[in-house]
Write an enzyme that holds these catalytic residues in place. Structure first.
Site, PDB file in Angstrom:
ATOM      1  N   GLY A  95      37.255 -51.036  -3.304  1.00 49.18           N
ATOM      2  CA  GLY A  95      37.762 -52.189  -4.047  1.00 49.18           C
ATOM      3  C   GLY A  95      39.147 -52.632  -3.602  1.00 49.18           C
ATOM      4  O   GLY A  95      39.530 -52.471  -2.443  1.00 49.18           O
ATOM      5  N   TYR A 137      19.371 -87.599 -11.669  1.00 49.01           N
ATOM      6  CA  TYR A 137      20.081 -88.574 -12.489  1.00 49.01           C
ATOM      7  C   TYR A 137      19.339 -88.825 -13.796  1.00 49.01           C
ATOM      8  O   TYR A 137      18.142 -89.095 -13.802  1.00 49.01           O
ATOM      9  CB  TYR A 137      20.230 -89.910 -11.757  1.00 49.01           C
ATOM     10  CG  TYR A 137      20.412 -91.069 -12.703  1.00 49.01           C
ATOM     11  CD1 TYR A 137      21.531 -91.132 -13.516  1.00 49.01           C
ATOM     12  CD2 TYR A 137      19.448 -92.066 -12.823  1.00 49.01           C
ATOM     13  CE1 TYR A 137      21.687 -92.161 -14.436  1.00 49.01           C
ATOM     14  CE2 TYR A 137      19.602 -93.104 -13.746  1.00 49.01           C
ATOM     15  CZ  TYR A 137      20.724 -93.148 -14.541  1.00 49.01           C
ATOM     16  OH  TYR A 137      20.875 -94.164 -15.451  1.00 49.01           O
ATOM     17  N   GLY A 181      32.278 -54.790  -0.753  1.00 50.94           N
ATOM     18  CA  GLY A 181      33.074 -55.087  -1.940  1.00 50.94           C
ATOM     19  C   GLY A 181      34.473 -55.573  -1.601  1.00 50.94           C
ATOM     20  O   GLY A 181      34.740 -56.036  -0.495  1.00 50.94           O
ATOM     21  N   ASP A 182      35.368 -55.481  -2.568  1.00 50.42           N
ATOM     22  CA  ASP A 182      36.701 -56.056  -2.432  1.00 50.42           C
ATOM     23  C   ASP A 182      37.551 -55.388  -1.352  1.00 50.42           C
ATOM     24  O   ASP A 182      38.643 -55.871  -1.046  1.00 50.42           O
ATOM     25  CB  ASP A 182      37.452 -55.968  -3.771  1.00 50.42           C
ATOM     26  CG  ASP A 182      36.909 -56.944  -4.801  1.00 50.42           C
ATOM     27  OD1 ASP A 182      35.975 -57.708  -4.481  1.00 50.42           O
ATOM     28  OD2 ASP A 182      37.419 -56.947  -5.938  1.00 50.42           O
ATOM     29  N   GLY A 203      47.281 -61.631  -7.577  1.00 51.75           N
ATOM     30  CA  GLY A 203      46.208 -61.344  -6.637  1.00 51.75           C
ATOM     31  C   GLY A 203      46.090 -59.867  -6.335  1.00 51.75           C
ATOM     32  O   GLY A 203      46.811 -59.038  -6.907  1.00 51.75           O
ATOM     33  N   GLY A 235      33.529 -60.982  -7.326  1.00 54.05           N
ATOM     34  CA  GLY A 235      32.408 -60.158  -7.751  1.00 54.05           C
ATOM     35  C   GLY A 235      31.086 -60.584  -7.146  1.00 54.05           C
ATOM     36  O   GLY A 235      30.210 -59.763  -6.880  1.00 54.05           O
ATOM     37  N   CYS A 239      35.911 -59.715 -14.230  1.00 54.49           N
ATOM     38  CA  CYS A 239      36.177 -61.133 -14.473  1.00 54.49           C
ATOM     39  C   CYS A 239      36.132 -61.469 -15.951  1.00 54.49           C
ATOM     40  O   CYS A 239      36.640 -62.513 -16.378  1.00 54.49           O
ATOM     41  CB  CYS A 239      35.138 -62.004 -13.784  1.00 54.49           C
ATOM     42  SG  CYS A 239      34.872 -61.580 -12.078  1.00 54.49           S
TER      43      CYS A 239
END
Lengths: 445, 445
Positions: free
Chosen positions: B101, B417, B273-274, B234, B292, B31
């Site tokens: 991956g 706040y 994982g991916d 992608g 990730g 990333c």
């Protein structure tokens, strides 16, 4: 004003709404006063969310400079005084909203009422401080008494004005809404800003000159020359009227209400804002937490119910946020002191992480401290102290706390990640993981 | 590596861990590549969280430049190839972790493999882009195909390099993980940055010069001169090995696992994982969400279980965050398109607020869009687009979504706040209130 506006919105011409206030302004941000004094914000108009004229255009019968002086609940009458005309007034009602707010604590020490000693609560207080500062020479000295939110913010505002500033507080570290280990980080940041921080030091009195104006502050740690003194010792609920009228008060000194902000045992009487107590969902106890965010929500709830609708105020988890110079401070739930007072057994996880991925140029350090209950593993509280981009993470803990999550459940949460916003494990997750591992080592199943 | 490290941590000398990877690096932040290419971060070393040497010191038998080429599940053997030596290897195992991956999508159009056309996935890709950019003249042109997270981030990186940049995407607006009304704000910000954004435009091919290098990109909207092309279309799960070996794949194309990241029906086989699918808690469907943060959590879960402990991966709520120039983008849960696909009936609340109290000099605009289910009132999803300090608010929605809160419950939450951090009603609360009012008008009880 929030309640009045909401009730009027729901009922329109069907409901006559009279609002009494002894001041000159409506719907302003008292929290913004330190930023106005510090010159970051133009004031006072910018701090007013809705002016008297705007409220009147929406149909509210608004009486400023008119102070309620007595409540006759049996007759359904409020006695009031027109402060400018000096006349007495009476207002009959079907519904009464008691929203008297809070008053700053002024310790009963000699000289506390001298010229140049200021509380900071209403817009006129801000203007008075600014006018006073304008008359001070270069190299003037300011002393702030109390190192809570307002004290710390006002100290920074005085530094921005070029004053030499000392902050005095009885507690061992500033910001007693944090545990002392986290408060120590605030202490260091205040010193970086050039503020002389005297903790563990009580206020003994204020010395005045021949002109009656403040000249020095007398503390347990010696006498501090002072050209201006700001009191930041917190506020207590303004309940004089309520007490005289026999409305129920709680142990924390505020008016007690039910979930709809109705005052139990007094049909048609409602209360909201800094004058009431709130229920803390974590410790299951009633507290006085005078914050604008609660007051606003309560006002809306009271106004909805008073206007014939249905709404409840679900209580608080003691979330708060603040900032001193570059350091951001967030807290929610219970500190160690709070947890002990509530009778919890707990573990404490402490971590240091970064606000972004560690390799990004904007990466800043943040510290997170988490308390979880032994046995249940339930989150009890969290404290965050760190630099830009740190403190709003407290809202994730507040939401988890609201939902009674365990720290182990929290470690699985799908929080956002991209390099400009957090490491691949956000600090919230790392802190939850660290705390969960103290309760049960990984692989311990 | 997360799984390998965790298993080794739990079992020590009792477990021999061999790691095969065809690349040269370990534990790096893919990333972070756009920020390296854009010159914000030094690379590639800064992007490496743990080097091969560090992993080896912790006892992992790490084989880089070694590609797994076949799985013999019956025999418990992985066939591999040493890419440098050109030799074949075999590794017996008791437990196998499949963590292959994902691979970038490369559309099958003419010229897609030309020199100067880059995917961005591994560190070597980043270096290749940087080397290529270094050889380009002033006024060079870049074309990015795909306006998702990587595409938008890479477009900004190319702008920082001084290129004239065009982004091409088939969809009507950039960032299709948002609804088009929110994506339109991203579109405008990209244009402010000087990027030529061509939405609704498909890629037809890449033209090359006599030297075989890219010269232009051919789109449905005409031919765009290009000295460099970045693909941001992608990724899809890398499941060649898994498919050949008969591991179960889902409809989204990834390996299916159970809650412990075990592959059902294959004792001793794990995946993370991916390359795997994740369960979306909101739509209750399996998706491919290659982030990730999920991969890291899954690795830890798989490593814990593989090491004899117990841990589960609880699924996702599709939280994601990104940034283009000054604009921050967050999303969680379902967009309108997602909600329709899942069969939900919903209402949509949209609000604009500020990142701080409106009167503070740092106040910036942010837009929030919230979806809630008709009937139950349950939060289904949220999208945030705004300037500095906006997007991390998505984590509050993600936490609320995780806990199946209704938007009405959310309006009562105790969020932090103070003027430097939010208006007295944080944008999250305002958005929840707006959405709740669509389901049931105030006072409607």
């Amino acid at each position: 004003m929030s309640a009045a506006a909401q009730a009027k919105r729901l009922r329109g011409d069907d409901l006559e709404v009279v609002v009494l206030d002894r001041g000159r302004h409506t719907s302003y941000s008292a929290c913004g006063i330190p930023y106005w004094v510090g010159g970051e914000v133009d004031g006072p108009d910018a701090l007013v969310a809705r002016s008297p004229e705007e409220h009147r255009r929406r149909g509210l019968d608004l009486r400023l400079r008119t102070e309620a002086v007595g409540l006759d609940l049996a007759a359904g009458v409020v006695h009031a005084r027109d402060l400018d005309a000096g006349t007495d007034l009476r207002f009959g009602y079907d519904h009464l909203l008691h929203a008297t707010g809070a008053v700053p604590v002024r310790p009963p020490v000699p000289g506390i009422d001298a010229a140049g000693v200021f509380g900071v609560q209403v817009l006129d207080d801000g203007q008075a401080v600014i006018d006073h500062l304008a008359g001070l020479p270069d190299g003037a000295r300011g002393v702030v008494v109390g190192a809570g939110y307002i004290g710390v913010e006002m100290a920074e505002a005085l530094v921005r004005h070029g004053l030499r500033v000392t902050v005095v507080d009885k507690a061992p570290e500033p910001m007693t809404t944090l545990d002392p280990d986290m408060g120590a980080m605030v202490h260091r940041e205040m010193e970086c800003l050039g503020i002389d921080v005297r903790t563990g030091t009580g206020l003994l009195g204020v010395e005045t000159g021949a002109d009656g104006a403040v000249r020095a502050v007398v503390t347990e740690d010696g006498t501090l020359p002072a050209d201006v003194v700001v009191l930041g010792l917190g506020v207590r609920p303004a309940t004089g009227l309520a007490r005289e009228a026999g409305l129920p008060l709680g142990d924390a000194g505020g008016v007690r209400t039910d979930l709809r902000m109705a005052v139990p045992g007094h049909e048609g009487v409602w209360a909201a804002g800094d004058c009431v107590e709130v229920f803390d969902r974590v410790s299951q106890s009633w507290l006085h937490v005078p914050l604008g965010t609660h007051a606003n929500k309560q006002g809306r709830v009271a106004g909805t119910n008073l206007g014939g609708g249905y709404a409840t105020f679900p209580g608080v988890v003691r979330t708060a946020i603040s900032k001193v110079c570059g350091l951001e401070i967030g807290r929610t739930g219970l500190t160690e002191r709070d947890a002990r007072a509530a009778g919890f057994r707990y573990v404490v996880g402490r971590i240091e992480s970064t606000t972004t991925a560690g390799y990004m140029p904007a990466a800043r350090s943040l510290h997170v401290k988490v308390l979880a209950e032994v046995g249940s593993g339930r989150l009890l509280g969290a404290q965050v102290v760190g630099f830009e981009g740190s403190a709003k993470r407290i809202d994730v803990f507040a939401t988890a706390l609201w939902n009674r999550m365990t720290v182990d459940e929290m470690t699985g949460m799908d929080l956002s990640y991209a390099p400009p916003f957090s490491p691949v494990w956000d600090a919230v997750l790392i802190a939850a993981r660290k705390t969960a591992d103290l309760l049960q080592p990984p692989g311990g199943g």
